[in-house]
Design an enzyme around this catalytic site. Structure first.
Site, PDB file in Angstrom:
ATOM      1  N   HIS A 122      -6.536  -1.002   8.166  1.00 42.84           N
ATOM      2  CA  HIS A 122      -5.892  -0.199   8.739  1.00 42.84           C
ATOM      3  C   HIS A 122      -5.885   1.230   8.262  1.00 42.84           C
ATOM      4  O   HIS A 122      -6.376   1.503   7.256  1.00 42.84           O
ATOM      5  CB  HIS A 122      -4.371  -0.753   8.464  1.00 42.84           C
ATOM      6  CG  HIS A 122      -4.103  -2.094   8.611  1.00 42.84           C
ATOM      7  ND1 HIS A 122      -4.186  -3.049   7.641  1.00 42.84           N
ATOM      8  CD2 HIS A 122      -3.717  -2.538   9.889  1.00 42.84           C
ATOM      9  CE1 HIS A 122      -3.949  -4.178   8.238  1.00 42.84           C
ATOM     10  NE2 HIS A 122      -3.522  -4.193   9.355  1.00 42.84           N
ATOM     11  N   ASP A 139      -6.690  -6.356   2.528  1.00 41.66           N
ATOM     12  CA  ASP A 139      -7.139  -6.878   3.788  1.00 41.66           C
ATOM     13  C   ASP A 139      -8.219  -6.167   4.447  1.00 41.66           C
ATOM     14  O   ASP A 139      -8.444  -6.583   5.783  1.00 41.66           O
ATOM     15  CB  ASP A 139      -5.563  -6.567   4.718  1.00 41.66           C
ATOM     16  CG  ASP A 139      -5.399  -5.243   5.277  1.00 41.66           C
ATOM     17  OD1 ASP A 139      -6.276  -4.539   5.256  1.00 41.66           O
ATOM     18  OD2 ASP A 139      -4.045  -4.959   5.283  1.00 41.66           O
ATOM     19  N   GLU A 189      -2.005  -5.169  -1.949  1.00 44.02           N
ATOM     20  CA  GLU A 189      -1.569  -6.021  -0.745  1.00 44.02           C
ATOM     21  C   GLU A 189      -2.166  -7.350  -0.829  1.00 44.02           C
ATOM     22  O   GLU A 189      -2.206  -8.245  -0.033  1.00 44.02           O
ATOM     23  CB  GLU A 189      -2.175  -5.417   0.603  1.00 44.02           C
ATOM     24  CG  GLU A 189      -1.660  -4.298   1.027  1.00 44.02           C
ATOM     25  CD  GLU A 189      -0.212  -4.207   1.858  1.00 44.02           C
ATOM     26  OE1 GLU A 189       0.401  -5.278   1.967  1.00 44.02           O
ATOM     27  OE2 GLU A 189       0.543  -3.251   1.999  1.00 44.02           O
ATOM     28  N   ASP A 228      -3.281   3.400   8.009  1.00 48.97           N
ATOM     29  CA  ASP A 228      -2.024   3.705   7.046  1.00 48.97           C
ATOM     30  C   ASP A 228      -1.747   5.183   7.184  1.00 48.97           C
ATOM     31  O   ASP A 228      -1.226   5.808   6.295  1.00 48.97           O
ATOM     32  CB  ASP A 228      -2.161   3.307   5.760  1.00 48.97           C
ATOM     33  CG  ASP A 228      -2.254   1.868   5.474  1.00 48.97           C
ATOM     34  OD1 ASP A 228      -1.951   1.215   6.599  1.00 48.97           O
ATOM     35  OD2 ASP A 228      -2.502   1.437   4.310  1.00 48.97           O
ATOM     36  N   HIS A 266       4.332   1.268   4.261  1.00 50.25           N
ATOM     37  CA  HIS A 266       2.771   0.951   3.812  1.00 50.25           C
ATOM     38  C   HIS A 266       1.800   1.550   5.015  1.00 50.25           C
ATOM     39  O   HIS A 266       0.624   1.345   4.563  1.00 50.25           O
ATOM     40  CB  HIS A 266       2.625  -0.408   3.408  1.00 50.25           C
ATOM     41  CG  HIS A 266       2.574  -1.657   4.393  1.00 50.25           C
ATOM     42  ND1 HIS A 266       2.083  -2.725   4.194  1.00 50.25           N
ATOM     43  CD2 HIS A 266       3.129  -1.624   5.817  1.00 50.25           C
ATOM     44  CE1 HIS A 266       2.016  -3.579   5.298  1.00 50.25           C
ATOM     45  NE2 HIS A 266       2.619  -2.633   6.099  1.00 50.25           N
ATOM     46  N   ASP A 273      -9.805  -0.161   4.166  1.00 43.38           N
ATOM     47  CA  ASP A 273      -8.639  -0.958   4.767  1.00 43.38           C
ATOM     48  C   ASP A 273      -8.940  -1.204   6.187  1.00 43.38           C
ATOM     49  O   ASP A 273      -9.691  -0.776   6.686  1.00 43.38           O
ATOM     50  CB  ASP A 273      -7.387   0.127   4.517  1.00 43.38           C
ATOM     51  CG  ASP A 273      -6.054  -0.452   4.923  1.00 43.38           C
ATOM     52  OD1 ASP A 273      -5.948  -1.525   5.579  1.00 43.38           O
ATOM     53  OD2 ASP A 273      -5.388   0.096   4.123  1.00 43.38           O
ATOM     54  N   HIS A 278       0.840  -1.237   0.119  1.00 44.20           N
ATOM     55  CA  HIS A 278      -0.175  -0.020   0.033  1.00 44.20           C
ATOM     56  C   HIS A 278       0.772   1.185  -0.091  1.00 44.20           C
ATOM     57  O   HIS A 278       0.179   2.574  -0.086  1.00 44.20           O
ATOM     58  CB  HIS A 278      -0.894   0.032   1.131  1.00 44.20           C
ATOM     59  CG  HIS A 278      -2.277   0.489   0.773  1.00 44.20           C
ATOM     60  ND1 HIS A 278      -3.451   0.533   1.633  1.00 44.20           N
ATOM     61  CD2 HIS A 278      -2.729   1.377  -0.263  1.00 44.20           C
ATOM     62  CE1 HIS A 278      -4.549   0.894   1.116  1.00 44.20           C
ATOM     63  NE2 HIS A 278      -3.889   1.588   0.125  1.00 44.20           N
ATOM     64  N   ASP A 302      -7.570  -1.836  -0.040  1.00 41.59           N
ATOM     65  CA  ASP A 302      -6.472  -2.801   0.561  1.00 41.59           C
ATOM     66  C   ASP A 302      -7.134  -3.943   0.673  1.00 41.59           C
ATOM     67  O   ASP A 302      -8.375  -3.916   1.279  1.00 41.59           O
ATOM     68  CB  ASP A 302      -5.865  -2.193   1.921  1.00 41.59           C
ATOM     69  CG  ASP A 302      -4.743  -2.879   2.470  1.00 41.59           C
ATOM     70  OD1 ASP A 302      -4.969  -4.445   2.221  1.00 41.59           O
ATOM     71  OD2 ASP A 302      -4.023  -2.601   3.262  1.00 41.59           O
TER      72      ASP A 302
HETATM   73  N1  ARG Z   1      -0.205   0.151  11.560  1.00 46.69           N
HETATM   74  C1  ARG Z   1       0.851  -0.890  11.196  1.00 46.69           C
HETATM   75  C2  ARG Z   1       2.107  -0.140  10.598  1.00 46.69           C
HETATM   76  O1  ARG Z   1       2.245   0.987  10.874  1.00 46.69           O
HETATM   77  C3  ARG Z   1       0.312  -1.820   9.949  1.00 46.69           C
HETATM   78  C4  ARG Z   1      -0.198  -1.063   8.855  1.00 46.69           C
HETATM   79  C5  ARG Z   1      -0.387  -1.962   7.777  1.00 46.69           C
HETATM   80  N2  ARG Z   1      -0.625  -1.329   6.383  1.00 46.69           N
HETATM   81  C6  ARG Z   1      -1.090  -2.110   5.069  1.00 46.69           C
HETATM   82  N3  ARG Z   1      -0.916  -1.321   4.086  1.00 46.69           N
HETATM   83  N4  ARG Z   1      -1.408  -3.519   5.284  1.00 46.69           N
HETATM   84  O2  ARG Z   1       2.971  -1.042  10.429  1.00 46.69           O
HETATM   85 MN    MN Z   2      -3.528  -0.601   3.671  1.00 45.13          MN
HETATM   86 MN    MN Z   3      -4.342  -2.756   5.534  1.00 46.09          MN
END
Ligand code: ARG
Ligand code: MN
Ligand code: MN
Ligand code: MN
Length: 311
Positions: free
Chosen positions: A130, A236, A279, A132, A145, A128, A100, A234
């Site tokens: 998350h 996920d 992702e 990010d 990411h 997502d 990402h 994303d």
């Molecule tokens: N918040 C976590 C980090 O800063 C996980 C980020 C996950 N991001 C993603 N694009 N899957 O590392």
């Molecule tokens: Mn993401």
């Molecule tokens: Mn994510």
């Protein structure tokens, strides 16, 4: 309709190998052919996956805690130029990732193109698990990411051209035009950022409470009619039942139908200007069937965003 394809085999924004093979897996399963023959788009842009190996910086030492900072910056600068070119030509831009972090490139490119072409700010719908939105300073992992939204909104600033200093105001996203859907694993520092800036976010709590139908009504009402929309999806965001093959899976996610519905609603606005699907990491499923399911889910998400299921 014209579609500009950007296929980015890149994994440097996180530590797990294999996410660079995501776009190839999506394409091999027939996605671009379906978009062309079944959905009727004329395809432009990458006819093959690009890996940007020539932009990898040797001895890319950590900087402000960021891992692979110069490589991720350089690859995103190249992606930014690519999405800019597709978008400024008036084409709907489809980016297949890749981790990402590449959204720094895709969104900066479409934001700049849309300012020039339409004199408008874009809105971003970020789907997502998350947020990010870590800054280099707030991130525990150092994985870029987890930071793209911070660089795109100007919350994080690059201090030199080779470490995201090339992201200028023309590339940036107004944080008031950002909407999240699907959040369920947000870091403590990120929660603070979301609260302080009053960011519009629909977590899984909101999806459960209101249902995806009302969540989409509220999300689109926040953006306002007639605003160009960049969708950054994303994989996920989906529950691992449908998308187990991804680097940071989180239980309790969207069903595949909820994911598809989000995309259908956005397509229906007529304001979609760009889609990222990121992702997908075919190397990470416990079973080959799990990897295939994830690729299939990714293809479904993209086709829905491009209008497949609407009658
Ligand atoms: N918040 C976590 C980090 O800063 C996980 C980020 C996950 N991001 C993603 N694009 N899957 O590392
Ligand atoms: Mn993401
Ligand atoms: Mn994510
Ligand atoms: Mn349509």
């Amino acid at each position: 309709q014209e579609l500009g394809v950007v296929a980015v085999g890149f994994s440097g924004g996180q530590p797990k190998a294999g996410v660079d093979n995501g776009p190839q897996a999506l394409i091999q399963s027939g996605l671009l052919g379906q978009i062309n023959t079944e959905l009727g788009y004329k395809l432009h842009g990458d006819s093959e996956v690009q890996y940007y190996k020539d932009l990898a910086v040797a001895n890319d030492a950590d900087h402000r805690g960021m891992k692979n900072p110069r490589t991720v910056s350089a690859v995103n600068k190249a992606i930014s130029q690519k999405t800019y070119e597709q978008s400024v030509a008036g084409r709907l831009t489809l980016t297949l990732g890749g981790d990402h972090s590449i959204a720094i490139g895709t969104i900066s490119g479409t934001a700049k193109a849309t300012r020039e072409r339409l004199g408008r700010e874009i809105a971003v719908i970020w789907v997502d698990a998350h947020a990010d939105i870590n800054t280099p300073e707030s991130s525990d992992s150092g994985n870029i990411h987890g930071m793209p939204v911070a660089f795109l909104t100007g919350l994080a600033k690059g201090d030199s051209d080779d470490a995201f200093g090339w992201v200028k105001e023309e590339h940036q996203l107004n944080i008031k035009k950002l909407v999240y859907i699907g959040l369920r694993d947000v870091d403590v520092g990120e929660k603070k950022i979301l609260r302080e800036h009053g960011v519009k976010a629909f977590s899984m709590f909101d999806v459960d409470r209101y249902g995806i139908g009302r969540v989409m009504e509220m999300a689109l009402a926040h953006i306002g009619a007639d605003t160009p929309i960049h969708l950054s999806f994303d994989i996920d965001a989906l529950d691992p039942t449908w998308a187990p093959s991804t680097g940071t899976p989180v239980r309790g996610g969207l069903t595949l139908r909820e994911g598809d519905y989000i995309c259908e609603c956005i397509h229906q606005t007529g304001n979609l200007i760009a889609v990222d699907l990121v992702e997908v990491n075919p190397a990470l499923a416990a079973t080959e069937a799990g990897a295939q399911e994830t690729v299939r889910a990714g293809c479904s998400i993209v086709r829905c965003a491009l209008g497949e299921t609407l009658l």
